[in-house]
Design a protein around this motif. Structure first.
Motif, PDB file in Angstrom:
ATOM      1  N   PHE A  56      -4.603  -1.673 -10.537  1.00 46.25           N
ATOM      2  CA  PHE A  56      -4.285  -1.406  -9.050  1.00 46.25           C
ATOM      3  C   PHE A  56      -3.691  -2.598  -8.417  1.00 46.25           C
ATOM      4  N   TRP A  57      -4.394  -3.872  -8.462  1.00 47.46           N
ATOM      5  CA  TRP A  57      -4.219  -5.140  -7.922  1.00 47.46           C
ATOM      6  C   TRP A  57      -2.504  -5.882  -8.366  1.00 47.46           C
ATOM      7  N   THR A  58      -1.672  -5.174  -7.810  1.00 49.33           N
ATOM      8  CA  THR A  58      -0.462  -5.723  -7.989  1.00 49.33           C
ATOM      9  C   THR A  58      -0.155  -6.788  -7.160  1.00 49.33           C
ATOM     10  N   ALA A  59       0.853  -7.613  -7.225  1.00 47.91           N
ATOM     11  CA  ALA A  59       1.081  -8.799  -6.535  1.00 47.91           C
ATOM     12  C   ALA A  59       1.266  -8.159  -5.029  1.00 47.91           C
ATOM     13  N   GLU A  60       2.057  -7.089  -4.675  1.00 50.26           N
ATOM     14  CA  GLU A  60       2.411  -6.697  -3.505  1.00 50.26           C
ATOM     15  C   GLU A  60       0.948  -6.315  -2.603  1.00 50.26           C
ATOM     16  N   ARG A  61      -0.110  -5.658  -3.654  1.00 48.96           N
ATOM     17  CA  ARG A  61      -1.183  -5.338  -2.784  1.00 48.96           C
ATOM     18  C   ARG A  61      -2.025  -6.622  -2.748  1.00 48.96           C
ATOM     19  N   LEU A  62      -2.071  -7.348  -3.337  1.00 50.57           N
ATOM     20  CA  LEU A  62      -2.819  -8.769  -3.104  1.00 50.57           C
ATOM     21  C   LEU A  62      -2.247  -9.479  -1.803  1.00 50.57           C
ATOM     22  N   ARG A  63      -0.939  -9.416  -1.757  1.00 49.97           N
ATOM     23  CA  ARG A  63      -0.086  -9.779  -0.409  1.00 49.97           C
ATOM     24  C   ARG A  63      -0.712  -9.141   0.894  1.00 49.97           C
ATOM     25  N   PHE A 130     -10.835  -5.745  -2.790  1.00 46.60           N
ATOM     26  CA  PHE A 130     -11.443  -4.373  -3.145  1.00 46.60           C
ATOM     27  C   PHE A 130     -10.693  -3.274  -2.005  1.00 46.60           C
ATOM     28  N   GLN A 131     -11.088  -2.098  -2.221  1.00 47.75           N
ATOM     29  CA  GLN A 131     -10.609  -0.899  -1.683  1.00 47.75           C
ATOM     30  C   GLN A 131     -11.921  -0.115  -1.022  1.00 47.75           C
ATOM     31  N   ASN A 132     -11.903   0.333   0.205  1.00 51.43           N
ATOM     32  CA  ASN A 132     -12.751   1.070   0.665  1.00 51.43           C
ATOM     33  C   ASN A 132     -12.657   2.536   0.532  1.00 51.43           C
ATOM     34  N   ALA A 133     -13.642   3.498   1.213  1.00 51.59           N
ATOM     35  CA  ALA A 133     -13.433   4.755   0.970  1.00 51.59           C
ATOM     36  C   ALA A 133     -12.249   5.545   1.348  1.00 51.59           C
ATOM     37  N   SER A 134     -11.476   4.868   2.499  1.00 53.29           N
ATOM     38  CA  SER A 134     -10.187   5.446   3.004  1.00 53.29           C
ATOM     39  C   SER A 134      -9.128   4.892   2.576  1.00 53.29           C
ATOM     40  N   GLY A 135      -9.191   4.088   1.393  1.00 53.15           N
ATOM     41  CA  GLY A 135      -8.090   3.670   0.950  1.00 53.15           C
ATOM     42  C   GLY A 135      -7.505   2.216   1.486  1.00 53.15           C
ATOM     43  N   GLY A 136      -8.070   1.686   2.308  1.00 56.57           N
ATOM     44  CA  GLY A 136      -7.850   0.518   2.931  1.00 56.57           C
ATOM     45  C   GLY A 136      -7.994  -0.690   1.794  1.00 56.57           C
ATOM     46  N   THR A 137      -7.190  -1.566   1.803  1.00 53.06           N
ATOM     47  CA  THR A 137      -7.333  -2.732   1.007  1.00 53.06           C
ATOM     48  C   THR A 137      -7.591  -3.908   1.578  1.00 53.06           C
ATOM     49  N   THR A 160     -19.117  -5.836  -0.256  1.00 51.97           N
ATOM     50  CA  THR A 160     -19.389  -4.941  -1.376  1.00 51.97           C
ATOM     51  C   THR A 160     -19.792  -3.502  -1.034  1.00 51.97           C
ATOM     52  N   VAL A 161     -20.249  -3.540   0.196  1.00 57.03           N
ATOM     53  CA  VAL A 161     -20.683  -1.873   0.724  1.00 57.03           C
ATOM     54  C   VAL A 161     -20.389  -1.714   2.460  1.00 57.03           C
ATOM     55  N   ASP A 162     -20.228  -0.699   2.520  1.00 56.49           N
ATOM     56  CA  ASP A 162     -20.281  -0.123   3.939  1.00 56.49           C
ATOM     57  C   ASP A 162     -21.585   0.039   4.511  1.00 56.49           C
ATOM     58  N   ALA A 163     -21.917  -0.970   5.286  1.00 55.78           N
ATOM     59  CA  ALA A 163     -23.485  -0.662   5.694  1.00 55.78           C
ATOM     60  C   ALA A 163     -23.771   0.453   6.620  1.00 55.78           C
ATOM     61  N   ALA A 164     -22.848   0.989   6.993  1.00 49.23           N
ATOM     62  CA  ALA A 164     -23.052   2.173   7.726  1.00 49.23           C
ATOM     63  C   ALA A 164     -23.281   3.734   6.935  1.00 49.23           C
ATOM     64  N   TYR A 169     -17.797  -0.240  -2.290  1.00 48.33           N
ATOM     65  CA  TYR A 169     -16.411  -0.347  -2.330  1.00 48.33           C
ATOM     66  C   TYR A 169     -15.847  -0.381  -3.671  1.00 48.33           C
ATOM     67  N   ARG A 170     -14.591   0.147  -3.923  1.00 49.16           N
ATOM     68  CA  ARG A 170     -14.099   0.324  -5.162  1.00 49.16           C
ATOM     69  C   ARG A 170     -12.932  -0.400  -5.597  1.00 49.16           C
ATOM     70  N   ASN A 171     -12.378  -0.668  -6.905  1.00 44.17           N
ATOM     71  CA  ASN A 171     -11.425  -1.310  -7.212  1.00 44.17           C
ATOM     72  C   ASN A 171     -11.748  -2.682  -7.131  1.00 44.17           C
ATOM     73  N   TRP A 172     -12.938  -3.419  -7.342  1.00 41.96           N
ATOM     74  CA  TRP A 172     -13.390  -4.649  -6.905  1.00 41.96           C
ATOM     75  C   TRP A 172     -12.994  -5.632  -8.004  1.00 41.96           C
ATOM     76  N   VAL A 173     -12.324  -6.615  -7.658  1.00 42.08           N
ATOM     77  CA  VAL A 173     -11.936  -7.502  -8.744  1.00 42.08           C
ATOM     78  C   VAL A 173     -12.228  -8.982  -8.133  1.00 42.08           C
ATOM     79  N   PHE A 174     -12.290 -10.022  -8.974  1.00 44.67           N
ATOM     80  CA  PHE A 174     -12.453 -11.390  -8.497  1.00 44.67           C
ATOM     81  C   PHE A 174     -11.402 -12.284  -9.249  1.00 44.67           C
ATOM     82  N   ILE A 175     -10.711 -12.977  -8.222  1.00 43.80           N
ATOM     83  CA  ILE A 175      -9.864 -13.877  -9.190  1.00 43.80           C
ATOM     84  C   ILE A 175     -10.150 -15.280  -8.852  1.00 43.80           C
TER      85      ILE A 175
END
Length: 335
Positions: A56-63, A130-137, A160-164, A169-175
């Motif tokens: 999921f984490w292409t160079a464009e999505r990182l940017r 990471f990505q939230n439930a609404s699809g935001g990155t 890591t989590v929406d406190a509300a 969160y999903r698509n969670w990566v560490f570089i």
């Protein structure tokens, strides 16, 4: 200029009452706390989900990922006497990385400054995406912490989590070692996320704004075997000279594309009733959330004592790592 976003809902902010907030060592097992914390929550990721996250984490999505802001505090903190630390002091030493460069002198940083000192921090600090439930990155910061499974990073609960809602969160990566879009040690996908249940039950009280992620192996090697790991300390002494590291998103900080450094003498947060947080007179901007606070820092290595969580004026603050955090860390290290 990178985009900046805050993931906290109006409900979260209102409830928070903030106005808008070494020698080589093998991983040393941390002794069990007297009262193991029953408040761990989290999520697990399937093997296919981990592979999908890396794809999921292409160079464009990182940017284009938005930098997550720290929580703004209600009032600027004032100096206060150190609080009494409760609980047994537990520490795990750093684990040197096989390719960590030799540390060189770096500018003393009373405002966010590009880290030029090399050393273990240059390989163990990195960016989270990471990505939230609404699809935001989104983007945060994190640091590798030495652990039994050599796979744990410390970051912020709000990374890591929406406190509300309590939704992880999903698509969670560490570089690790991220620099100007480069991934010198690859992209590690999370297989488990752990946060403190009190962070969610209080709708985001920053006293509990810490979390641990367990990363998958890459090319058959664990994260710590690849880049090394910082030490970590629980119930540690407060009021010391500390250093913080993160990927702030302002133009002055390199638009989230480089590792920055702050340092200073800790003081207690006097801006919010009931706060157990400590801070320094230096503040990094959006994207630095989750970056490590380290004590006993020398030659690029030290002991994690918290993570960047809250900002107020020219100050930034970290939650303290006590018995609850120790219990959470132990669960992450055993996962």
């Amino acid at each position: 200029m990178r985009r900046v976003a805050t993931l906290f809902s109006a409900l979260t902010l209102a409830t928070l009452s903030w106005t808008a907030g070494t020698a080589a060592h093998a991983a040393t097992p941390a002794p069990a706390p007297a009262h193991p914390a029953p408040s761990a929550q989290g999520t697990s990721v399937s093997t296919e989900g981990q592979r999908a996250a890396v794809r999921f984490w292409t160079a464009e999505r990182l940017r284009t990922a938005k930098d997550v802001t720290t929580l703004p505090a209600a009032r600027t903190a004032k100096l206060a006497d150190p609080a009494t630390t409760t609980g047994e002091r537990v520490s795990v030493p750093p684990l040197p990385g096989p390719t960590a460069p030799v540390s060189a002198p770096s500018t003393r940083a009373t405002s966010p400054t590009a880290w030029t000192g090399g050393g273990l921090i240059s390989t163990t600090a990195g960016k989270v995406f990471f990505q939230n439930a609404s699809g935001g990155t989104f983007a945060c910061s994190a640091t590798v912490a030495n652990s039994d499974n050599k796979s744990v990073v410390l970051t912020a609960g709000h990374c890591t989590v929406d406190a509300a809602t309590g939704t992880g969160y999903r698509n969670w990566v560490f570089i690790p070692g991220y620099n100007n879009g480069n991934r010198p040690y690859g992209t590690f996908a999370a297989r488990r996320l752990f946060w403190d249940a009190q962070y969610v039950s209080t709708r985001g009280n920053a006293n509990w704004d810490y979390a641990f992620a367990v990363m998958n192996t890459l090319n058959g090697r664990t994260l710590a075997d690849t880049v090394g790991a910082q030490g970590i300390a629980f119930n540690s002494q407060t009021g010391r000279h500390v250093h913080s590291f993160g990927y702030g998103g302002s133009a002055a900080e390199g638009n989230g594309e480089r590792l920055n450094h702050c340092e200073g003498n800790e003081f207690a947060d006097a801006g919010r009733p009931g706060s157990t947080m400590w801070g320094i007179d230096c503040v990094q901007t959006g994207g630095s959330s989750g970056g490590g606070f380290l004590a006993d820092f020398s030659g690029g290595a030290g002991y994690l004592i918290g993570n960047i969580s809250v900002s107020a004026g020219t100050n930034e603050y970290h939650p303290t790592l006590g018995n609850e955090a120790l219990g959470l860390y132990q669960r992450a290290g055993a996962a």
